[in-house]
Design a protein around this motif. Structure first.
Motif, PDB file in Angstrom:
ATOM      1  N   THR A 207       0.833  -1.205   0.000  1.00  0.00           N
ATOM      2  CA  THR A 207       0.000   0.000   0.000  1.00  0.00           C
ATOM      3  C   THR A 207       0.869   1.257   0.000  1.00  0.00           C
ATOM      4  N   PHE A 208       1.928   1.262   0.807  1.00  0.00           N
ATOM      5  CA  PHE A 208       2.840   2.405   0.820  1.00  0.00           C
ATOM      6  C   PHE A 208       3.447   2.629  -0.567  1.00  0.00           C
ATOM      7  N   LEU A 209       3.908   1.559  -1.192  1.00  0.00           N
ATOM      8  CA  LEU A 209       4.604   1.693  -2.482  1.00  0.00           C
ATOM      9  C   LEU A 209       3.670   2.137  -3.598  1.00  0.00           C
ATOM     10  N   ARG A 210       2.389   1.937  -3.430  1.00  0.00           N
ATOM     11  CA  ARG A 210       1.412   2.384  -4.431  1.00  0.00           C
ATOM     12  C   ARG A 210       0.795   3.726  -4.053  1.00  0.00           C
ATOM     13  N   GLY A 211       1.340   4.368  -3.008  1.00  0.00           N
ATOM     14  CA  GLY A 211       0.767   5.623  -2.539  1.00  0.00           C
ATOM     15  C   GLY A 211       1.339   6.844  -3.223  1.00  0.00           C
ATOM     16  N   GLN A 212       0.982   8.007  -2.709  1.00  0.00           N
ATOM     17  CA  GLN A 212       1.456   9.294  -3.218  1.00  0.00           C
ATOM     18  C   GLN A 212       2.542   9.816  -2.274  1.00  0.00           C
ATOM     19  N   PHE A 213       3.761   9.906  -2.766  1.00  0.00           N
ATOM     20  CA  PHE A 213       4.897  10.317  -1.937  1.00  0.00           C
ATOM     21  C   PHE A 213       5.007  11.839  -1.906  1.00  0.00           C
ATOM     22  N   ILE A 214       5.476  12.323  -0.768  1.00  0.00           N
ATOM     23  CA  ILE A 214       5.579  13.775  -0.634  1.00  0.00           C
ATOM     24  C   ILE A 214       6.692  14.334  -1.513  1.00  0.00           C
ATOM     25  N   ASP A 215       7.691  13.500  -1.828  1.00  0.00           N
ATOM     26  CA  ASP A 215       8.757  13.903  -2.750  1.00  0.00           C
ATOM     27  C   ASP A 215       9.502  12.645  -3.203  1.00  0.00           C
ATOM     28  N   ASP A 216      10.406  12.813  -4.169  1.00  0.00           N
ATOM     29  CA  ASP A 216      11.102  11.654  -4.733  1.00  0.00           C
ATOM     30  C   ASP A 216      12.098  11.053  -3.741  1.00  0.00           C
ATOM     31  N   ILE A 217      12.643  11.880  -2.853  1.00  0.00           N
ATOM     32  CA  ILE A 217      13.555  11.343  -1.832  1.00  0.00           C
ATOM     33  C   ILE A 217      12.818  10.346  -0.944  1.00  0.00           C
ATOM     34  N   THR A 218      11.595  10.696  -0.560  1.00  0.00           N
ATOM     35  CA  THR A 218      10.796   9.797   0.264  1.00  0.00           C
ATOM     36  C   THR A 218      10.442   8.529  -0.514  1.00  0.00           C
ATOM     37  N   ARG A 219      10.132   8.681  -1.793  1.00  0.00           N
ATOM     38  CA  ARG A 219       9.814   7.501  -2.605  1.00  0.00           C
ATOM     39  C   ARG A 219      10.979   6.520  -2.612  1.00  0.00           C
ATOM     40  N   ARG A 220      12.175   7.029  -2.863  1.00  0.00           N
ATOM     41  CA  ARG A 220      13.343   6.148  -2.918  1.00  0.00           C
ATOM     42  C   ARG A 220      13.658   5.560  -1.538  1.00  0.00           C
ATOM     43  N   ALA A 221      13.443   6.356  -0.509  1.00  0.00           N
ATOM     44  CA  ALA A 221      13.683   5.845   0.847  1.00  0.00           C
ATOM     45  C   ALA A 221      12.717   4.708   1.178  1.00  0.00           C
ATOM     46  N   MET A 222      11.454   4.838   0.760  1.00  0.00           N
ATOM     47  CA  MET A 222      10.482   3.767   1.007  1.00  0.00           C
ATOM     48  C   MET A 222      10.831   2.520   0.197  1.00  0.00           C
ATOM     49  N   LEU A 223      11.283   2.697  -1.037  1.00  0.00           N
ATOM     50  CA  LEU A 223      11.708   1.553  -1.840  1.00  0.00           C
ATOM     51  C   LEU A 223      12.863   0.821  -1.156  1.00  0.00           C
TER      52      LEU A 223
END
Length: 472
Positions: A207-223
């Motif tokens: 669910t997190f990985l399919r969500g809307q990230f506040i920025d690309d840094i957060t996206r990569r950190a979650m990955l």
């Protein structure tokens, strides 16, 4: 019916290849059947496992020329591979037909989110899927080419108009759970809690990985955080001897780490894959994967402590492939890297726990494979002496290896004393296929001495037999 799937039919010409492997493994037909059943149990459960058990009569039929069908040849070859510490193919065993697992290379183009969604299925469904795809095999160890890594790191973020808003706090939550599960694995073994990890991966993390990230840094950190949790699931499965499951989790973890652009994390997951391949006897494949783990930014962008772990496993794979000089150089480099891991260097928030005890353990395994038993004993003892109480599972494995080297040198009573400590740990609630295997190995190594009337050995053998009877 099992009779059909395992190859019932008119006997053919005697399978001399299989006879030769049985002699080399020093297995009776009943022992070969028991080893087959242990490998089969990794991918089956419940009624599936019960209906897929074989006995000595099946091995006798195969020796007589009857051809096993489906995944049975691959399961038997995997049992021989682990026993003989080299890859045994269906062809070498006298089974010329192509089997599902021989074709079962991992699909590196598949979306890792699809793999995560599969984790929400029931345990039996998951096990059936792994059975259909075959067991751990050399074909599954093929890695993607180098352009794949670059293109995967450049994969654009999915743009969703709906979905959960994901921030740094969500990343920290995944990290905290990863640390908690990893510490539990170190204390209790991979057989305790792995399915809870998979449930979390298949639901919350997806669910997190399919969500809307506040920025690309957060996206990569979650990955990256998700990759490390998938790695922990894979390591737990590996430790619990669920090898096909482990390889699938490592595959997912590498994909997520590559999308995160975290090269050192990718290197660590490849290092785990190399470790698993080496333990299962795929020495050449282990070296190839380990080579990839230290290639480029996976090594150069890592901290000294991370490089030490990558390097010492690389040394082990070199030693297993009889590259003595290269293995020695790799060991020295790993020691230098760990010595440079001083307090002033900021380490990433990883769960790999690599320190002096771990370096000593891997160094001892390397020296053992190089034939330097005396120095291997010294390093195993250093590992036992310096490891903290939180790492009970690894402690048991180290003691098991130490006892094996001691008895090989003729120190029977010394080995019995060491192995007694293994059983003390195992009887105190460790759920680990690797640790259990040390008990199986100790009984096999004690076998030539049973008639000598050694009291310590007789007592230990009885304890080991009773333990295995309880857990099998």
């Amino acid at each position: 019916m099992i009779k059909d799937r395992l190859g019932a039919g008119m006997p053919r010409e005697r399978n001399e290849h299989l006879v030769a492997l049985l002699l080399e493994a020093r297995w009776s037909r009943a022992e070969a059947a028991a080893a087959y059943n242990r490998v089969a149990a990794e991918t089956m459960s419940g009624s599936i496992a019960e209906n897929s058990q074989i006995g000595r009569s099946h091995v006798s039929m195969w020796v007589g020329g009857t051809k096993p069908q489906g995944v049975a040849p691959s399961i038997l070859c995997q049992a021989f591979t682990r026993r003989l510490r080299r890859e045994i193919t269906p062809q070498e065993a006298g089974f010329t037909e192509e089997t599902p697992s021989a074709q079962g290379a991992l699909d590196w183009s598949a979306d890792p989110l699809t793999a995560l969604s599969d984790l929400g299925r029931s345990v039996d469904s998951e096990r059936r899927r792994f059975l259909a795809n075959g067991v751990f095999s050399a074909a599954a160890l093929a890695l993607p080419d180098e352009p794949w890594w670059d293109s995967t790191a450049r994969t654009p973020a999915a743009t969703l108009t709906t979905g959960k808003r994901v921030g740094r706090g969500d990343v920290e939550t995944v990290k905290e759970l990863t640390v908690a599960f990893s510490r539990m694995d170190q204390r209790r073994g991979g057989g305790h809690g792995r399915r809870a990890v998979d449930q979390y991966l298949g639901h919350e993390v997806r669910t997190f990985l399919r969500g809307q990230f506040i920025d690309d840094i957060t996206r990569r950190a979650m990955l990256a955080a998700s990759a490390e949790l998938a790695y922990v699931s894979g390591w737990m499965a590996f430790d619990n001897s669920e090898h096909a499951v482990a390889l699938s989790r490592f595959n997912t973890a590498v994909k997520l780490a590559a999308r995160a652009g975290d090269a050192p994390l990718s290197g660590h997951i490849l290092r785990a894959m190399a470790h698993q391949a080496l333990d299962l006897g795929f020495r050449a494949d282990a070296l190839r994967i380990s080579d990839a783990s230290i290639r480029g930014a996976r090594y150069t962008d890592a901290t000294p402590r991370e490089r030490a772990l990558l390097g010492v496993v690389h040394a082990r794979t070199l030693a297993a492939n009889h590259q003595r000089s290269a293995a020695s150089r790799a060991l020295l480099r790993a020691e230098d890297d760990l010595a440079n891991a001083h307090d002033g260097i900021v380490e990433p928030d990883r769960t790999f726990f690599f320190g002096e005890a771990s370096l000593a353990h891997e160094t001892a395994c390397t020296l053992r494979d190089l034939g330097d038993a005396q120095q291997a004993v010294k390093e195993f003892r250093r590992s036992v002496r310096t490891r903290g109480s939180a790492f009970r599972r690894t402690h048991a494995v180290t003691l098991g290896y130490l006892g094996a080297v001691q008895i090989a040198q003729g120190g029977v009573e010394e080995a019995c004393s060491t192995w007694s400590n293994v059983l003390d740990s195992m009887e105190d609630g460790i759920y680990s296929g690797r640790a259990r295997q040390t008990v199986v190995d100790m009984r096999r190594l004690m076998s030539p001495y049973r008639r000598r009337g050694i009291p310590a050995l007789r007592q230990l053998d009885a304890r080991a037999a009773a333990y295995l009877a309880q857990v099998d």
